[in-house]
Motif scaffolding. Structure first.
Motif, PDB file in Angstrom:
ATOM      1  N   ILE A 134       0.645  -1.373   0.077  1.00  0.00           N
ATOM      2  CA  ILE A 134      -0.132  -0.086  -0.166  1.00  0.00           C
ATOM      3  C   ILE A 134       0.953   1.177   0.026  1.00  0.00           C
ATOM      4  CG2 ILE A 134      -1.645   1.158   1.338  1.00  0.00           C
ATOM      5  CD1 ILE A 134      -2.823  -1.471   2.282  1.00  0.00           C
ATOM      6  N   LEU A 149       2.046   2.241  -3.582  1.00  0.00           N
ATOM      7  CA  LEU A 149       1.109   2.695  -4.450  1.00  0.00           C
ATOM      8  C   LEU A 149       1.240   4.134  -4.670  1.00  0.00           C
ATOM      9  CD1 LEU A 149      -2.284   0.972  -3.160  1.00  0.00           C
ATOM     10  CD2 LEU A 149      -0.688   0.306  -5.103  1.00  0.00           C
ATOM     11  N   GLU A 194      -3.378   5.229  -7.663  1.00  0.00           N
ATOM     12  CA  GLU A 194      -3.490   4.045  -7.244  1.00  0.00           C
ATOM     13  C   GLU A 194      -4.195   3.716  -5.928  1.00  0.00           C
ATOM     14  OE1 GLU A 194      -0.108   1.839  -9.991  1.00  0.00           O
ATOM     15  OE2 GLU A 194       0.307   2.593  -7.846  1.00  0.00           O
ATOM     16  N   LEU A 250      -7.770   1.948  -4.588  1.00  0.00           N
ATOM     17  CA  LEU A 250      -7.673   1.389  -3.366  1.00  0.00           C
ATOM     18  C   LEU A 250      -8.843   1.776  -2.615  1.00  0.00           C
ATOM     19  CD1 LEU A 250      -6.480  -1.106  -1.468  1.00  0.00           C
ATOM     20  CD2 LEU A 250      -5.079   0.437  -0.598  1.00  0.00           C
ATOM     21  N   TYR A 274     -11.946  -0.395  -0.953  1.00  0.00           N
ATOM     22  CA  TYR A 274     -12.450  -0.524   0.405  1.00  0.00           C
ATOM     23  C   TYR A 274     -13.748  -0.314   0.403  1.00  0.00           C
ATOM     24  CZ  TYR A 274      -7.877  -1.019   2.354  1.00  0.00           C
ATOM     25  OH  TYR A 274      -6.567  -1.465   2.672  1.00  0.00           O
ATOM     26  N   VAL A 320      -5.693  -2.340  -9.944  1.00  0.00           N
ATOM     27  CA  VAL A 320      -5.289  -2.487  -8.608  1.00  0.00           C
ATOM     28  C   VAL A 320      -6.034  -3.650  -8.198  1.00  0.00           C
ATOM     29  CG1 VAL A 320      -5.347  -1.736  -6.242  1.00  0.00           C
ATOM     30  CG2 VAL A 320      -4.758  -0.371  -7.951  1.00  0.00           C
ATOM     31  N   VAL A 379      -6.658  -6.580  -5.085  1.00  0.00           N
ATOM     32  CA  VAL A 379      -6.858  -6.584  -3.742  1.00  0.00           C
ATOM     33  C   VAL A 379      -7.057  -8.277  -3.094  1.00  0.00           C
ATOM     34  CG1 VAL A 379      -7.719  -6.151  -1.454  1.00  0.00           C
ATOM     35  CG2 VAL A 379      -7.167  -4.324  -2.880  1.00  0.00           C
ATOM     36  N   VAL A 420      -1.902  -6.504  -1.746  1.00  0.00           N
ATOM     37  CA  VAL A 420      -2.577  -5.327  -2.785  1.00  0.00           C
ATOM     38  C   VAL A 420      -1.319  -5.199  -4.023  1.00  0.00           C
ATOM     39  CG1 VAL A 420      -2.889  -2.723  -2.951  1.00  0.00           C
ATOM     40  CG2 VAL A 420      -3.700  -4.140  -0.802  1.00  0.00           C
TER      41      VAL A 420
END
Length: 81
Positions: A15, A18, A22, A26, A30, A57, A59, A76
């Protein structure tokens, strides 16, 4: 709603690496995970590990249902858009 937490140092480092755009993606991921984490791509038919890909991206996360109601972010990664 589910809590979204970073589960390990590797994910934290990923993270931190990033770019700003990006990181914004993320945050979108979320927000999508909090109400409906099971809508991600399940990695095995019987497991609780999922992947959510969005705008370059990816996850990888583990879903903990009741009573925890938590999404534990494991990785990630970037992928070619």
């Amino acid at each position: 709603m589910y809590d979204v937490n970073v589960a390990n140092q590797i994910a934290e480092d990923q993270i931190d690496d990033l770019s700003d755009p990006e990181f914004e993606v993320l945050k979108e991921i979320y927000e999508a995970l909090r109400p409906a984490p099971a809508n991600g791509r399940q990695l095995t038919p019987t497991g609780n590990m999922y992947v959510w890909d969005h705008k370059g991206v990816s996850v990888t996360y583990f879903l903990l249902d009741a009573p925890q109601r938590e999404v534990a972010i494991l990785r990630v990664n970037r992928y070619p858009a």
